[in-house]
Design a protein around this motif. Structure first.
Motif, short mmCIF file in Angstrom:
data_model
loop_
_atom_site.label_atom_id
_atom_site.label_comp_id
_atom_site.label_asym_id
_atom_site.label_seq_id
_atom_site.Cartn_x
_atom_site.Cartn_y
_atom_site.Cartn_z
N ALA A 92 1.26 33.18 60.76
CA ALA A 92 0.23 34.21 60.57
C ALA A 92 -1.09 33.65 61.06
CB ALA A 92 0.15 34.62 59.10
N PHE A 93 -1.91 34.49 61.67
CA PHE A 93 -3.14 34.03 62.31
C PHE A 93 -4.35 34.72 61.68
CE2 PHE A 93 0.43 34.15 65.25
CZ PHE A 93 0.49 32.82 65.65
N PHE A 94 -5.30 33.93 61.21
CA PHE A 94 -6.53 34.44 60.61
C PHE A 94 -7.68 34.00 61.52
CE2 PHE A 94 -4.45 35.70 56.73
CZ PHE A 94 -3.38 34.83 56.64
N GLN A 116 -6.46 24.21 59.84
CA GLN A 116 -7.78 24.72 60.16
C GLN A 116 -7.99 24.71 61.68
OE1 GLN A 116 -9.80 25.75 57.53
NE2 GLN A 116 -11.02 26.77 59.10
N LEU A 117 -7.24 25.55 62.37
CA LEU A 117 -7.39 25.71 63.80
C LEU A 117 -6.78 27.04 64.21
CD1 LEU A 117 -4.82 23.51 65.75
CD2 LEU A 117 -4.56 24.14 63.36
N THR A 118 -7.19 27.54 65.35
CA THR A 118 -6.67 28.81 65.84
C THR A 118 -5.69 28.54 66.98
OG1 THR A 118 -8.75 29.91 65.29
CG2 THR A 118 -7.27 31.04 66.82
N LEU A 119 -4.47 29.02 66.82
CA LEU A 119 -3.43 28.82 67.82
C LEU A 119 -3.04 30.15 68.45
CD1 LEU A 119 -1.08 26.41 65.82
CD2 LEU A 119 -2.84 25.77 67.46
N SER A 120 -2.41 30.08 69.59
CA SER A 120 -1.85 31.28 70.21
C SER A 120 -0.55 31.62 69.48
CB SER A 120 -1.56 31.02 71.68
OG SER A 120 -0.51 30.05 71.82
N THR A 121 -0.02 32.82 69.77
CA THR A 121 1.22 33.23 69.12
C THR A 121 2.35 32.26 69.44
OG1 THR A 121 0.54 35.54 69.28
CG2 THR A 121 2.86 35.12 68.87
N GLU A 122 2.47 31.88 70.71
CA GLU A 122 3.53 30.96 71.10
C GLU A 122 3.39 29.62 70.42
OE1 GLU A 122 1.68 32.71 73.10
OE2 GLU A 122 3.08 34.18 73.95
N GLU A 123 2.15 29.10 70.35
CA GLU A 123 1.93 27.80 69.71
C GLU A 123 2.22 27.86 68.22
OE1 GLU A 123 -2.13 27.37 70.83
OE2 GLU A 123 -1.70 26.00 72.49
N GLY A 124 1.80 28.96 67.59
CA GLY A 124 2.04 29.08 66.16
C GLY A 124 3.50 29.15 65.83
N GLU A 125 4.27 29.94 66.60
CA GLU A 125 5.72 30.02 66.34
C GLU A 125 6.39 28.67 66.61
OE1 GLU A 125 5.94 34.08 65.12
OE2 GLU A 125 7.29 32.36 65.01
N ALA A 126 5.92 27.96 67.65
CA ALA A 126 6.51 26.66 67.95
C ALA A 126 6.24 25.68 66.83
CB ALA A 126 5.94 26.15 69.26
#
Length: 291
Positions: A251-253, A281-291
């Protein structure tokens, strides 16, 4: 295990089948993936018993018996435009499940059978929801005098009156009546348990406001249905025996600059084994977050 099975069961099987047939039956190999016999509840996919599936099975068995079958517009009750608790009350009323004082006395509960509001008549289904003076006074405040005062709703048992309502009225009207009956029954219980009683006008107005608030939200949600994404038809599949499956999500905030992650481990039977959740405490892309 098979040898013991043979030694113990050959005499019994031979009583039912010829010896040659019995030996072939016993010689049939077991399924290779089955190592230990276990009980399986056939009503659930995972094989485990649940109260919900047990109740459904019990209802199927009960309704096969004509003694418990009640003819009526059951589907119309659940289609009524009303809060679920109000539809459930209608269903309980038609199934004879409302614990009125008369019904409690029939179940050998020692109690006063008179209505706690008017204190004149015996409190049963018809009196509580249709003929009590206090109840009839609440109809007008709820704007339902013409519906509940009609000839169809003034004859027969409480069940007959409810099903007559379902035959003659639309789903919105049925829902308004269901909400009013729920408010009437709630007031009865509030009087008994808390000695707190509202006037018929208050009951009718509360039911009217309750239904309108529910309907406004329900209508708003219906209008937004086209914005709701379709539910995926993909289903979770079991891993092979001895393996675990890990399902992950993120999930991305963006505003807070955080990314939350979670993982769940389950075995080949679908049983929960372990989980982990954390955030960074960082913002990732969807692909990075799922990985």
């Amino acid at each position: 295990m098979i040898d013991n099975y043979k030694a113990w069961n050959v005499p019994k099987i031979c009583m039912l089948f010829p010896v040659q047939v019995a030996e072939r039956i016993i010689a049939t190999p077991l399924i290779g993936s089955v190592y230990v016999d276990k009980l399986v509840w056939a009503e659930e996919r995972n094989g485990y018993y649940s109260v919900k599936s047990g109740y459904k099975l019990a209802m199927k068995c009960i309704f096969r018996n004509d003694k418990y079958h009640v003819e009526g517009n059951w589907k119309e009750i659940w289609k009524a435009h009303a809060p679920h608790k109000a539809c459930h009350l209608l269903w309980r009323l038609c199934r004879g499940c409302i614990p009125t004082r008369r019904r409690l006395l029939e179940r050998h509960v020692d109690c006063d059978v008179h209505c706690p509001l008017c204190e004149d008549e015996v409190e049963d289904d018809v009196h509580t929801f249709f003929t009590c003076v206090s109840t009839q006074s609440s109809w007008q405040a709820a704007g339902l005098s013409s519906v509940l005062g009609s000839a169809a709703c003034q004859q027969g048992s409480a069940v007959d009156r409810v099903f007559a309502l379902c035959r003659n009225e639309d789903y919105a009207t049925i829902g308004r009546v269901a909400t009013l009956l729920w408010s009437i029954w709630h007031n009865q219980n509030d009087k008994f348990w808390n000695d707190n009683v509202r006037s018929p006008i208050q009951i009718g107005r509360a039911a009217f406001d309750h239904w309108n608030e529910w309907f406004a939200v329900h209508k708003l949600r219906s209008n937004d249905d086209h914005d709701v994404p379709l539910v995926s038809t993909n289903r979770w599949e079991k891993p092979h025996i001895g393996w675990l499956k890990c399902n992950v999500d993120a999930a991305f905030f963006v505003g807070a600059g955080r990314t939350a992650m979670g993982a769940c481990f389950r075995n080949n039977s679908g049983e929960f084994m372990a989980e982990i959740t954390q955030w960074q405490q960082l913002t990732l892309s969807t692909e990075e977050g799922e990985a």
